[in-house]
Design a protein around this motif. Structure first.
Motif, PDB file in Angstrom:
ATOM      1  N   MET A  64       0.810  -1.229   0.000  1.00 13.03           N
ATOM      2  CA  MET A  64       0.000   0.000   0.000  1.00 13.03           C
ATOM      3  C   MET A  64       0.841   1.275   0.000  1.00 13.03           C
ATOM      4  N   GLY A  65       1.836   1.285  -0.903  1.00 15.62           N
ATOM      5  CA  GLY A  65       2.636   2.494  -1.093  1.00 15.62           C
ATOM      6  C   GLY A  65       3.765   2.691  -0.113  1.00 15.62           C
ATOM      7  N   GLU A  66       3.945   1.752   0.804  1.00 17.13           N
ATOM      8  CA  GLU A  66       5.036   1.859   1.780  1.00 17.13           C
ATOM      9  C   GLU A  66       6.026   0.722   1.595  1.00 17.13           C
ATOM     10  N   VAL A  67       7.286   0.992   1.944  1.00 17.26           N
ATOM     11  CA  VAL A  67       8.262  -0.086   2.037  1.00 17.26           C
ATOM     12  C   VAL A  67       8.194  -0.618   3.464  1.00 17.26           C
ATOM     13  N   ILE A  68       7.693  -1.841   3.585  1.00 19.51           N
ATOM     14  CA  ILE A  68       7.524  -2.442   4.913  1.00 19.51           C
ATOM     15  C   ILE A  68       8.854  -2.951   5.434  1.00 19.51           C
ATOM     16  N   GLU A  69       9.646  -3.516   4.524  1.00 14.48           N
ATOM     17  CA  GLU A  69      10.921  -4.091   4.937  1.00 14.48           C
ATOM     18  C   GLU A  69      11.865  -4.106   3.740  1.00 14.48           C
ATOM     19  N   TYR A  70      13.133  -3.808   4.008  1.00 14.84           N
ATOM     20  CA  TYR A  70      14.153  -3.783   2.948  1.00 14.84           C
ATOM     21  C   TYR A  70      15.435  -4.319   3.551  1.00 14.84           C
ATOM     22  N   ASN A  71      15.939  -5.415   2.964  1.00 16.04           N
ATOM     23  CA  ASN A  71      17.082  -6.065   3.609  1.00 16.04           C
ATOM     24  C   ASN A  71      17.752  -6.998   2.596  1.00 16.04           C
ATOM     25  N   GLN A  72      18.821  -7.649   3.044  1.00 17.28           N
ATOM     26  CA  GLN A  72      19.400  -8.720   2.222  1.00 17.28           C
ATOM     27  C   GLN A  72      18.286  -9.721   1.907  1.00 17.28           C
ATOM     28  N   THR A  73      18.284 -10.202   0.667  1.00 15.22           N
ATOM     29  CA  THR A  73      17.208 -11.104   0.229  1.00 15.22           C
ATOM     30  C   THR A  73      17.076 -12.318   1.143  1.00 15.22           C
ATOM     31  N   ILE A  74      18.199 -12.886   1.542  1.00 18.08           N
ATOM     32  CA  ILE A  74      18.148 -14.083   2.394  1.00 18.08           C
ATOM     33  C   ILE A  74      17.436 -13.782   3.715  1.00 18.08           C
ATOM     34  N   ASN A  75      17.636 -12.573   4.251  1.00 17.22           N
ATOM     35  CA  ASN A  75      16.974 -12.200   5.515  1.00 17.22           C
ATOM     36  C   ASN A  75      15.477 -11.986   5.322  1.00 17.22           C
ATOM     37  N   ILE A  76      15.118 -11.355   4.203  1.00 15.42           N
ATOM     38  CA  ILE A  76      13.691 -11.102   3.936  1.00 15.42           C
ATOM     39  C   ILE A  76      12.920 -12.419   3.868  1.00 15.42           C
ATOM     40  N   PHE A  77      13.501 -13.408   3.201  1.00 10.80           N
ATOM     41  CA  PHE A  77      12.768 -14.659   2.978  1.00 10.80           C
ATOM     42  C   PHE A  77      12.940 -15.684   4.101  1.00 10.80           C
ATOM     43  N   GLN A  78      14.046 -15.624   4.822  1.00 17.10           N
ATOM     44  CA  GLN A  78      14.263 -16.633   5.868  1.00 17.10           C
ATOM     45  C   GLN A  78      14.010 -16.100   7.274  1.00 17.10           C
ATOM     46  N   ASN A  79      14.140 -14.778   7.424  1.00 12.38           N
ATOM     47  CA  ASN A  79      14.005 -14.229   8.772  1.00 12.38           C
ATOM     48  C   ASN A  79      13.395 -12.831   8.725  1.00 12.38           C
ATOM     49  N   PRO A  80      12.170 -12.702   8.161  1.00 14.53           N
ATOM     50  CA  PRO A  80      11.571 -11.365   8.062  1.00 14.53           C
ATOM     51  C   PRO A  80      11.311 -10.769   9.440  1.00 14.53           C
ATOM     52  N   LYS A  81      11.503  -9.463   9.542  1.00 14.73           N
ATOM     53  CA  LYS A  81      11.325  -8.806  10.839  1.00 14.73           C
ATOM     54  C   LYS A  81       9.878  -8.376  11.066  1.00 14.73           C
ATOM     55  N   ASP A  82       9.146  -8.153   9.967  1.00 10.20           N
ATOM     56  CA  ASP A  82       7.781  -7.638  10.076  1.00 10.20           C
ATOM     57  C   ASP A  82       6.784  -8.758   9.760  1.00 10.20           C
ATOM     58  N   LYS A  83       5.746  -8.860  10.587  1.00  9.79           N
ATOM     59  CA  LYS A  83       4.739  -9.917  10.411  1.00  9.79           C
ATOM     60  C   LYS A  83       4.075  -9.837   9.038  1.00  9.79           C
ATOM     61  N   ARG A  84       3.914  -8.620   8.515  1.00  7.82           N
ATOM     62  CA  ARG A  84       3.259  -8.471   7.204  1.00  7.82           C
ATOM     63  C   ARG A  84       4.123  -9.060   6.087  1.00  7.82           C
ATOM     64  N   THR A  85       5.440  -8.906   6.225  1.00 11.03           N
ATOM     65  CA  THR A  85       6.348  -9.530   5.249  1.00 11.03           C
ATOM     66  C   THR A  85       6.211 -11.042   5.316  1.00 11.03           C
ATOM     67  N   GLU A  86       6.240 -11.546   6.523  1.00 11.31           N
ATOM     68  CA  GLU A  86       6.130 -12.999   6.723  1.00 11.31           C
ATOM     69  C   GLU A  86       4.818 -13.532   6.133  1.00 11.31           C
ATOM     70  N   ASN A  87       3.725 -12.812   6.371  1.00 10.72           N
ATOM     71  CA  ASN A  87       2.422 -13.247   5.851  1.00 10.72           C
ATOM     72  C   ASN A  87       2.410 -13.254   4.324  1.00 10.72           C
ATOM     73  N   TYR A  88       3.056 -12.248   3.731  1.00 11.66           N
ATOM     74  CA  TYR A  88       3.060 -12.170   2.259  1.00 11.66           C
ATOM     75  C   TYR A  88       3.895 -13.289   1.652  1.00 11.66           C
ATOM     76  N   ILE A  89       5.110 -13.470   2.161  1.00  9.81           N
ATOM     77  CA  ILE A  89       5.983 -14.457   1.511  1.00  9.81           C
ATOM     78  C   ILE A  89       5.533 -15.895   1.805  1.00  9.81           C
ATOM     79  N   SER A  90       4.735 -16.081   2.852  1.00 12.07           N
ATOM     80  CA  SER A  90       4.208 -17.421   3.126  1.00 12.07           C
ATOM     81  C   SER A  90       2.868 -17.647   2.438  1.00 12.07           C
ATOM     82  N   GLY A  91       2.417 -16.646   1.652  1.00  7.19           N
ATOM     83  CA  GLY A  91       1.221 -16.832   0.826  1.00  7.19           C
ATOM     84  C   GLY A  91      -0.097 -16.596   1.549  1.00  7.19           C
ATOM     85  N   ARG A  92      -0.051 -15.897   2.702  1.00  9.84           N
ATOM     86  CA  ARG A  92      -1.291 -15.666   3.442  1.00  9.84           C
ATOM     87  C   ARG A  92      -2.136 -14.538   2.835  1.00  9.84           C
TER      88      ARG A  92
END
Length: 250
Positions: free
Chosen positions: A220-248
């Motif tokens: 929704m127009g914001e950058v929720i999280e920006y990091n090394q790709t491995i961290n985004i996909f294996q250890n996201p800091k924000d619940k919304r990132t985790e929900n998106y990459i896990s397909g929720r």
């Protein structure tokens, strides 16, 4: 070294705010991926870097966008020169309705290069960089529209390279292609980042994990999280990132 620095960037279409307070450093000679659901601002944001949004009525951008230290929205910036330095490859291959040779020669000719020997060298080099030379070397005078979809997209990449940019923007460059052509272009990006800074918008999260060094998750127009790709996909800091990459959602 950062090729691109974005500070407090907001973008409005009329009264609608499409991007909200984005801050980001994009490092040179890396692949940076933008992921997120449709309509979250990824493509809008990537078009800031070559001022494509200038072509949209009622579009207003605030904040600071610097490439190699220069604020690209200053009044004295040469937009044509900026777009030469920041090439763009679109979602659907868009070769010009002319020969393969003339497609690649378009930017060098516009820049004033007229000698055939010089053009021949640029064309061969650009097509080799795009992994297309072996397939088209004997048909340079044939229409580019006769190429397959994957070949057309590599031709568009070669055409971008012929302008000698530093930065290549790719807006979902493989979404219209079959898996084999997609793999070829992903391999190509990994090769090109040795010499170019690459920013890619992708809906394909596996693609982001395969090819990018850093990933930004937009919502929704914001950058929720920006990091090394491995961290985004294996250890996201924000619940919304985790929900998106896990397909929720998305």
């Amino acid at each position: 070294m950062n090729n691109i620095t974005v500070k407090n960037c907001d973008l409005f279409y009329g009264d609608f705010q499409a991007l909200k307070n984005i801050n980001m450093d994009i490092e040179e000679k890396e692949v940076t991926a933008f992921i997120g659901p449709s309509g979250c601002g990824k493509s809008t944001f990537i078009r800031i870097f070559n001022r494509m949004n200038d072509l949209v009525d009622n579009c207003k951008i605030t904040g600071e966008i610097r490439i190699n230290g220069i604020n690209i929205y200053e009044k004295n910036v040469d937009v044509n020169q900026l777009r030469k330095n920041v090439g763009m490859v679109f979602q659907k291959p868009n070769p010009f309705p002319m020969t393969i040779y003339d497609n690649i020669a378009f930017a060098p000719r516009t820049a004033g290069i007229k000698k055939k020997a010089a053009l021949d060298d640029i064309i061969e080099h650009s097509l080799k960089q795009a992994g297309l030379w072996a397939e088209v070397a004997d048909r340079l005078k044939k229409s580019a529209l006769g190429l397959s979809g994957g070949q057309q997209q590599r031709l568009c990449i070669a055409r971008t390279l012929a302008a000698q940019p530093e930065i290549i923007l790719m807006d979902e460059p493989t979404s219209a292609l079959d898996p084999i052509s997609t793999g070829v272009i992903e391999d190509l990006m990994s090769e090109l980042k040795k010499d170019y800074t690459i920013v890619i918008v992708t809906h394909n999260m596996q693609q982001a994990t395969r090819i990018s060094d850093k990933t930004a998750f937009f919502l929704m127009g914001e950058v929720i999280e920006y990091n090394q790709t491995i961290n985004i996909f294996q250890n996201p800091k924000d619940k919304r990132t985790e929900n998106y990459i896990s397909g929720r959602f998305g």
